[in-house]
Motif scaffolding. Sequence first.
Motif, PDB file in Angstrom:
ATOM      1  N   GLU A 163      -0.285   5.017   0.679  1.00 30.05           N
ATOM      2  CA  GLU A 163      -0.756   4.979   2.062  1.00 30.05           C
ATOM      3  C   GLU A 163       0.461   4.979   2.985  1.00 30.05           C
ATOM      4  O   GLU A 163       1.313   4.097   2.906  1.00 30.05           O
ATOM      5  CB  GLU A 163      -1.622   3.742   2.315  1.00 30.05           C
ATOM      6  CG  GLU A 163      -2.952   3.773   1.593  1.00 30.05           C
ATOM      7  CD  GLU A 163      -3.864   2.625   2.019  1.00 30.05           C
ATOM      8  OE1 GLU A 163      -3.558   1.958   3.032  1.00 30.05           O
ATOM      9  OE2 GLU A 163      -4.888   2.402   1.338  1.00 30.05           O
ATOM     10  N   ARG A 164       0.544   5.974   3.831  1.00 28.53           N
ATOM     11  CA  ARG A 164       1.718   6.151   4.678  1.00 28.53           C
ATOM     12  C   ARG A 164       1.833   5.023   5.699  1.00 28.53           C
ATOM     13  O   ARG A 164       0.851   4.617   6.306  1.00 28.53           O
ATOM     14  CB  ARG A 164       1.623   7.502   5.397  1.00 28.53           C
ATOM     15  CG  ARG A 164       2.836   7.863   6.229  1.00 28.53           C
ATOM     16  CD  ARG A 164       2.767   9.335   6.612  1.00 28.53           C
ATOM     17  NE  ARG A 164       1.540   9.624   7.353  1.00 28.53           N
ATOM     18  CZ  ARG A 164       1.467   9.573   8.686  1.00 28.53           C
ATOM     19  NH1 ARG A 164       2.524   9.239   9.416  1.00 28.53           N
ATOM     20  NH2 ARG A 164       0.330   9.875   9.300  1.00 28.53           N
ATOM     21  N   ARG A 216       2.550   3.820   9.154  1.00 37.05           N
ATOM     22  CA  ARG A 216       2.518   4.443  10.465  1.00 37.05           C
ATOM     23  C   ARG A 216       2.997   3.459  11.520  1.00 37.05           C
ATOM     24  O   ARG A 216       2.908   2.246  11.352  1.00 37.05           O
ATOM     25  CB  ARG A 216       1.099   4.909  10.783  1.00 37.05           C
ATOM     26  CG  ARG A 216       0.550   5.911   9.763  1.00 37.05           C
ATOM     27  CD  ARG A 216      -0.951   6.065   9.869  1.00 37.05           C
ATOM     28  NE  ARG A 216      -1.346   6.413  11.224  1.00 37.05           N
ATOM     29  CZ  ARG A 216      -2.503   6.066  11.770  1.00 37.05           C
ATOM     30  NH1 ARG A 216      -3.349   5.313  11.071  1.00 37.05           N
ATOM     31  NH2 ARG A 216      -2.817   6.432  12.992  1.00 37.05           N
ATOM     32  N   PRO A 221      -8.797   2.848  10.225  1.00 37.23           N
ATOM     33  CA  PRO A 221      -8.451   4.263  10.048  1.00 37.23           C
ATOM     34  C   PRO A 221      -8.793   5.081  11.279  1.00 37.23           C
ATOM     35  O   PRO A 221      -9.789   4.814  11.960  1.00 37.23           O
ATOM     36  CB  PRO A 221      -9.281   4.698   8.830  1.00 37.23           C
ATOM     37  CG  PRO A 221     -10.387   3.697   8.746  1.00 37.23           C
ATOM     38  CD  PRO A 221      -9.816   2.399   9.256  1.00 37.23           C
ATOM     39  N   THR A 246      -4.404  -5.069  -2.671  1.00 30.32           N
ATOM     40  CA  THR A 246      -3.772  -3.833  -3.148  1.00 30.32           C
ATOM     41  C   THR A 246      -4.216  -3.480  -4.555  1.00 30.32           C
ATOM     42  O   THR A 246      -4.564  -2.325  -4.844  1.00 30.32           O
ATOM     43  CB  THR A 246      -2.243  -3.977  -3.096  1.00 30.32           C
ATOM     44  OG1 THR A 246      -1.832  -4.332  -1.767  1.00 30.32           O
ATOM     45  CG2 THR A 246      -1.569  -2.666  -3.480  1.00 30.32           C
ATOM     46  N   PRO A 276      -9.327   1.860   3.724  1.00 29.52           N
ATOM     47  CA  PRO A 276      -7.931   1.723   3.300  1.00 29.52           C
ATOM     48  C   PRO A 276      -7.546   0.257   3.187  1.00 29.52           C
ATOM     49  O   PRO A 276      -8.057  -0.593   3.921  1.00 29.52           O
ATOM     50  CB  PRO A 276      -7.154   2.425   4.427  1.00 29.52           C
ATOM     51  CG  PRO A 276      -8.136   3.349   5.080  1.00 29.52           C
ATOM     52  CD  PRO A 276      -9.469   2.671   4.955  1.00 29.52           C
ATOM     53  N   LEU A 298      -0.179   2.613  -3.401  1.00 27.62           N
ATOM     54  CA  LEU A 298      -1.386   3.376  -3.064  1.00 27.62           C
ATOM     55  C   LEU A 298      -1.084   4.662  -2.305  1.00 27.62           C
ATOM     56  O   LEU A 298      -2.012   5.378  -1.931  1.00 27.62           O
ATOM     57  CB  LEU A 298      -2.340   2.509  -2.216  1.00 27.62           C
ATOM     58  CG  LEU A 298      -2.788   1.188  -2.836  1.00 27.62           C
ATOM     59  CD1 LEU A 298      -3.650   0.409  -1.845  1.00 27.62           C
ATOM     60  CD2 LEU A 298      -3.553   1.429  -4.125  1.00 27.62           C
ATOM     61  N   HIS A 326       0.616   0.854  12.628  1.00 29.27           N
ATOM     62  CA  HIS A 326       0.451  -0.298  11.743  1.00 29.27           C
ATOM     63  C   HIS A 326       1.482  -1.374  12.069  1.00 29.27           C
ATOM     64  O   HIS A 326       1.168  -2.574  12.054  1.00 29.27           O
ATOM     65  CB  HIS A 326       0.593   0.133  10.286  1.00 29.27           C
ATOM     66  CG  HIS A 326      -0.532   0.981   9.807  1.00 29.27           C
ATOM     67  ND1 HIS A 326      -0.404   1.865   8.750  1.00 29.27           N
ATOM     68  CD2 HIS A 326      -1.818   1.111  10.250  1.00 29.27           C
ATOM     69  CE1 HIS A 326      -1.565   2.488   8.555  1.00 29.27           C
ATOM     70  NE2 HIS A 326      -2.429   2.045   9.448  1.00 29.27           N
ATOM     71  N   ALA A 342       0.829  -1.208   0.000  1.00 28.32           N
ATOM     72  CA  ALA A 342       0.000   0.000   0.000  1.00 28.32           C
ATOM     73  C   ALA A 342       0.858   1.252   0.000  1.00 28.32           C
ATOM     74  O   ALA A 342       0.502   2.264  -0.611  1.00 28.32           O
ATOM     75  CB  ALA A 342      -0.935  -0.008   1.212  1.00 28.32           C
ATOM     76  N   ALA A 343       1.995   1.196   0.681  1.00 29.22           N
ATOM     77  CA  ALA A 343       2.910   2.346   0.666  1.00 29.22           C
ATOM     78  C   ALA A 343       3.524   2.538  -0.714  1.00 29.22           C
ATOM     79  O   ALA A 343       3.714   3.671  -1.173  1.00 29.22           O
ATOM     80  CB  ALA A 343       4.003   2.149   1.717  1.00 29.22           C
ATOM     81  N   LYS A 373      -7.835  -2.389  -4.786  1.00 37.44           N
ATOM     82  CA  LYS A 373      -7.951  -1.000  -4.326  1.00 37.44           C
ATOM     83  C   LYS A 373      -7.408  -0.027  -5.369  1.00 37.44           C
ATOM     84  O   LYS A 373      -8.002   1.033  -5.613  1.00 37.44           O
ATOM     85  CB  LYS A 373      -7.177  -0.836  -3.011  1.00 37.44           C
ATOM     86  CG  LYS A 373      -7.314   0.540  -2.374  1.00 37.44           C
ATOM     87  CD  LYS A 373      -8.706   0.745  -1.832  1.00 37.44           C
ATOM     88  CE  LYS A 373      -8.835   2.073  -1.103  1.00 37.44           C
ATOM     89  NZ  LYS A 373     -10.195   2.283  -0.569  1.00 37.44           N
ATOM     90  N   ARG A 374      -6.298  -0.370  -6.011  1.00 40.17           N
ATOM     91  CA  ARG A 374      -5.664   0.534  -6.974  1.00 40.17           C
ATOM     92  C   ARG A 374      -6.492   0.672  -8.253  1.00 40.17           C
ATOM     93  O   ARG A 374      -6.682   1.772  -8.770  1.00 40.17           O
ATOM     94  CB  ARG A 374      -4.259   0.034  -7.313  1.00 40.17           C
ATOM     95  CG  ARG A 374      -3.512   0.909  -8.321  1.00 40.17           C
ATOM     96  CD  ARG A 374      -2.125   0.363  -8.589  1.00 40.17           C
ATOM     97  NE  ARG A 374      -1.433   1.136  -9.611  1.00 40.17           N
ATOM     98  CZ  ARG A 374      -0.727   2.223  -9.386  1.00 40.17           C
ATOM     99  NH1 ARG A 374      -0.611   2.691  -8.161  1.00 40.17           N
ATOM    100  NH2 ARG A 374      -0.123   2.856 -10.378  1.00 40.17           N
TER     101      ARG A 374
END
Length: 317
Positions: A115-116, A118, A283, A163, A236, A113, A121, A109-110, A166-167
């Motif tokens: 998506e940071r 964190r 989220p 992934t 997400p 997508l 996570h 995802a990073a 989602k993309r």
Amino acid sequence: MKNRQNVLTAALTGLAPAVWGSTYLVTTELLPLDRPFLATIMRALPGGLVLLALGGKLPVGIWWWRALVLGILNIGAFNFLLFFAAYRLPGGIAAMIMSAQPVFVVILAALFLAERIRAIHALACAMGTGGVVLLVFRGTASLDTIGVLAAVGGALCMASGITLTKRWGRPEGVGLLTFTGWQLTAGGLVLLPFWLWLEDLPNGLTGSNVIGFAYLIILGAVLSYIVWFRGIERLPAVAVSFLALGSPVVATLLGYLFKDQTLSALQIVGMVVIFLAVVLGQPCPPKTKSEETSSAPPRTLVSHLPDQPALEQERSG
């Protein structure tokens, strides 16, 4: 309001892994013995064809190969590798390896997508894996290298499927039922050669077999994958990946309720840890207006005064 919608969406999406967790019990109690590929094909292909007939729309353009890729990753290859690992590895080991799936989704995802990653996570990944270990691990056991690779491949397939789903999203004008039908059909067709190669047809079907197949088709495939793909659209990718950890929890509870399997204190602790990991992976709720106001830097009185050169000019005048 947004946070409440996310909670409801996560709860509905989590029903899919819960249903998948019941597959083991249904397979062992209701389906023909030693027919994993038949069970997987029956789970995917009939429901996929029904959804295709209801939708009345086939893929167009690039969606021919995209639907094939998603069907392989989300259904065909994933289920094949999962069954293969289950046959090559001792009980519980495959589930432990598969619990690394959220780690793969966090990385993918990073990369794809934006998506940071964190810190929370990383903590949730560690808790999820640790919880599954407490839930299913039963002492030391020798590991089969091919079985381990198959389990890792299954986790990668599921992570990549989440992934890419989602993309790519859904093509415009295609409903969720049709989109699900594309993938179920593609995944089932991909498994046909493996079934013809590795298994024979059962001599006959009993009433229990029919009930078991109906359960897999309706609940285990059509309804569960519809809510699963809906969740991927609205949440997400990382949040969806943690919901999959509910599958071994449901499998353990059903084994305790219907097959007289034990449920130890460590297993209960593992369930609690998994639940906390799932919650941490969701989220964060959006800030309210009062929180945004309180976090904004305070205004100073200096900003309302004339600038210094203007004051000097006024005095000299």
